[in-house]
Design a protein around this motif. Structure first.
Motif, PDB file in Angstrom:
ATOM      1  N   ASP A   1       0.205  -1.462  -0.162  1.00  0.00           N
ATOM      2  CA  ASP A   1       0.012  -0.150   0.067  1.00  0.00           C
ATOM      3  C   ASP A   1       0.773   1.723  -0.177  1.00  0.00           C
ATOM      4  OD1 ASP A   1      -2.686   1.318   0.073  1.00  0.00           O
ATOM      5  OD2 ASP A   1      -2.592   1.453   1.868  1.00  0.00           O
ATOM      6  N   TRP A   2       2.266   1.085  -0.026  1.00  0.00           N
ATOM      7  CA  TRP A   2       3.171   2.492   0.616  1.00  0.00           C
ATOM      8  C   TRP A   2       3.228   2.493  -1.010  1.00  0.00           C
ATOM      9  CZ3 TRP A   2       7.307   0.784  -1.867  1.00  0.00           C
ATOM     10  CH2 TRP A   2       8.146  -0.967  -1.392  1.00  0.00           C
ATOM     11  N   LYS A   3       3.468   2.181  -1.669  1.00  0.00           N
ATOM     12  CA  LYS A   3       4.117   2.243  -3.057  1.00  0.00           C
ATOM     13  C   LYS A   3       3.726   3.198  -3.640  1.00  0.00           C
ATOM     14  CE  LYS A   3       4.707  -2.732  -4.789  1.00  0.00           C
ATOM     15  NZ  LYS A   3       4.473  -4.056  -5.176  1.00  0.00           N
ATOM     16  N   GLY A   4       4.936   4.131  -4.503  1.00  0.00           N
ATOM     17  CA  GLY A   4       5.239   5.509  -5.154  1.00  0.00           C
ATOM     18  C   GLY A   4       4.684   6.295  -3.675  1.00  0.00           C
ATOM     19  N   LYS A   5       4.123   6.504  -2.245  1.00  0.00           N
ATOM     20  CA  LYS A   5       3.823   7.418  -1.990  1.00  0.00           C
ATOM     21  C   LYS A   5       4.374   8.111  -0.756  1.00  0.00           C
ATOM     22  CE  LYS A   5      -0.730   5.632  -2.558  1.00  0.00           C
ATOM     23  NZ  LYS A   5      -0.178   4.322  -2.823  1.00  0.00           N
ATOM     24  N   ALA A   6       4.350   9.475  -0.615  1.00  0.00           N
ATOM     25  CA  ALA A   6       5.449  10.188  -0.156  1.00  0.00           C
ATOM     26  C   ALA A   6       4.889   9.658   1.461  1.00  0.00           C
ATOM     27  CB  ALA A   6       4.963  12.015   0.330  1.00  0.00           C
ATOM     28  N   GLY A   7       6.255   9.756   1.765  1.00  0.00           N
ATOM     29  CA  GLY A   7       7.067   9.160   3.176  1.00  0.00           C
ATOM     30  C   GLY A   7       6.674   8.164   3.616  1.00  0.00           C
ATOM     31  N   GLY A   8       5.680   7.080   2.969  1.00  0.00           N
ATOM     32  CA  GLY A   8       6.157   5.423   2.824  1.00  0.00           C
ATOM     33  C   GLY A   8       4.770   5.089   3.103  1.00  0.00           C
TER      34      GLY A   8
ATOM     35  N   GLY B   1      -5.460   4.477   2.761  1.00  0.00           N
ATOM     36  CA  GLY B   1      -5.678   3.170   2.697  1.00  0.00           C
ATOM     37  C   GLY B   1      -5.414   2.715   3.768  1.00  0.00           C
ATOM     38  N   LEU B   2      -4.554   1.414   4.310  1.00  0.00           N
ATOM     39  CA  LEU B   2      -4.363   0.458   5.639  1.00  0.00           C
ATOM     40  C   LEU B   2      -3.538   1.334   6.654  1.00  0.00           C
ATOM     41  CD1 LEU B   2      -3.171  -3.156   3.869  1.00  0.00           C
ATOM     42  CD2 LEU B   2      -5.647  -1.920   5.539  1.00  0.00           C
ATOM     43  N   ALA B   3      -2.890   3.030   5.892  1.00  0.00           N
ATOM     44  CA  ALA B   3      -1.842   3.381   7.158  1.00  0.00           C
ATOM     45  C   ALA B   3      -3.352   4.122   8.602  1.00  0.00           C
ATOM     46  CB  ALA B   3      -1.239   4.400   6.271  1.00  0.00           C
TER      47      ALA B   3
ATOM     48  N   TYR C   1      -8.372  16.900   5.241  1.00  0.00           N
ATOM     49  CA  TYR C   1      -7.891  15.598   5.324  1.00  0.00           C
ATOM     50  C   TYR C   1      -7.048  15.281   3.496  1.00  0.00           C
ATOM     51  CZ  TYR C   1      -8.979  10.397   4.436  1.00  0.00           C
ATOM     52  OH  TYR C   1      -8.649   8.450   3.708  1.00  0.00           O
ATOM     53  N   SER C   2      -7.837  16.158   2.927  1.00  0.00           N
ATOM     54  CA  SER C   2      -7.890  15.404   1.829  1.00  0.00           C
ATOM     55  C   SER C   2      -6.326  16.239   1.118  1.00  0.00           C
ATOM     56  CB  SER C   2      -8.617  16.619   0.568  1.00  0.00           C
ATOM     57  OG  SER C   2      -8.902  17.724   0.677  1.00  0.00           O
ATOM     58  N   ASN C   3      -5.979  17.547   1.956  1.00  0.00           N
ATOM     59  CA  ASN C   3      -4.707  17.559   1.797  1.00  0.00           C
ATOM     60  C   ASN C   3      -3.659  16.513   1.730  1.00  0.00           C
ATOM     61  OD1 ASN C   3      -2.117  19.703   1.386  1.00  0.00           O
ATOM     62  ND2 ASN C   3      -1.895  19.234   3.689  1.00  0.00           N
ATOM     63  N   VAL C   4      -4.108  15.629   3.578  1.00  0.00           N
ATOM     64  CA  VAL C   4      -3.031  14.683   3.151  1.00  0.00           C
ATOM     65  C   VAL C   4      -2.574  13.311   2.010  1.00  0.00           C
ATOM     66  CG1 VAL C   4      -2.483  13.149   5.354  1.00  0.00           C
ATOM     67  CG2 VAL C   4      -3.206  15.150   5.775  1.00  0.00           C
ATOM     68  N   VAL C   5      -4.056  13.226   1.597  1.00  0.00           N
ATOM     69  CA  VAL C   5      -4.387  12.389   0.230  1.00  0.00           C
ATOM     70  C   VAL C   5      -3.296  12.836  -0.965  1.00  0.00           C
ATOM     71  CG1 VAL C   5      -5.961  11.105  -0.659  1.00  0.00           C
ATOM     72  CG2 VAL C   5      -6.764  11.107   0.917  1.00  0.00           C
ATOM     73  N   GLY C   6      -3.514  14.459  -1.387  1.00  0.00           N
ATOM     74  CA  GLY C   6      -2.723  14.914  -2.075  1.00  0.00           C
ATOM     75  C   GLY C   6      -3.321  16.048  -2.497  1.00  0.00           C
TER      76      GLY C   6
END
Length: 219
Positions: A158-165, A170-172, A183-188
């Motif tokens: 679930d971490w693939k390609g994500k900033a900060g891993g 998702g599962l994080a 919240y949407s800011n953290v999503v992107g």
């Protein structure tokens, strides 16, 4: 150049300027869809995202979003171009996008049990060439994670390609003890700020959604 047409225009696309998303992120497309917008084209800028020497996380996110918007706007005269870059910052440190399991594991080991900040730089170029820029900050606190939990999360991919891993959507989300800000800011993509910038550039998501409903009722 990597240009991809969007799957379909939003219902009221004919009533607004052409919208180009300068990002290949499916998460950003999904967030725009939440406010009823589908870009007319996806055209990632594909720039070097290496931080400059001593560059702080918010400055890094701002610089990259501006560069992406400028590059893509030069390819689409008369369109509205939206670009964004999301950075996970731990103090003055910029955490990388996790392209391999070791990088993701190192990021999670740093983040667990601590507060960190997520910055999204947003840049918008209007159809007339006018530019808007914002950087939005959210704070996230992870609970303490055991080595076994980190290993399990790594195994999911679930971490693939994500900033900060990690991907908070998702599962994080199981790791988040507290969050402050968008919240949407953290999503992107910080939707409140983005919708305001788009409205200034002639794309009013709420007005378009209301018009689409009126049209469907009339039909």
């Amino acid at each position: 150049m990597n240009i991809r047409a969007a799957a379909s225009p939003d219902i009221s696309g004919k009533d607004r300027p052409r919208l180009i998303l300068a990002s290949g992120s499916p998460r950003r497309r999904e967030l725009l869809a939440q406010i009823g917008l589908v870009p007319d084209m996806i055209d990632p800028a594909d720039i070097d995202e290496t931080p400059l020497k001593d560059e702080l996380p918010p400055a890094h996110a701002t610089r990259l979003s501006r560069e992406k918007a400028a590059i893509v706007a030069a390819r689409h005269a008369g369109a509205v171009v939206l670009a964004a870059d999301t950075v996970v910052g731990l103090g003055r440190r910029i955490l990388p996008k996790a392209d391999d399991a070791d990088t993701a594991r190192r990021c999670l080991a740093l983040l667990q049990g601590r507060r960190h900040r997520v910055y999204t730089g947003v840049a918008l170029v209007g159809a007339d060439g006018r530019c808007w820029n914002r950087v939005v900050e959210s704070q996230v606190i992870f609970r303490t994670l055991s080595p076994a939990e980190i290993d399990q999360y790594i195994a999911t991919g679930d971490w693939k390609g994500k900033a900060g891993g990690y991907a908070i959507q998702g599962l994080a989300s199981l790791f988040v003890r507290q969050m402050g800000g968008s919240y949407s800011n953290v999503v992107g993509l910080p939707l409140t700020e983005v919708s305001g910038m788009l409205r200034a550039a002639g794309i009013d998501a709420l007005a378009l959604a209301a018009a689409a409903v009126r049209t469907s009722v009339a039909d």
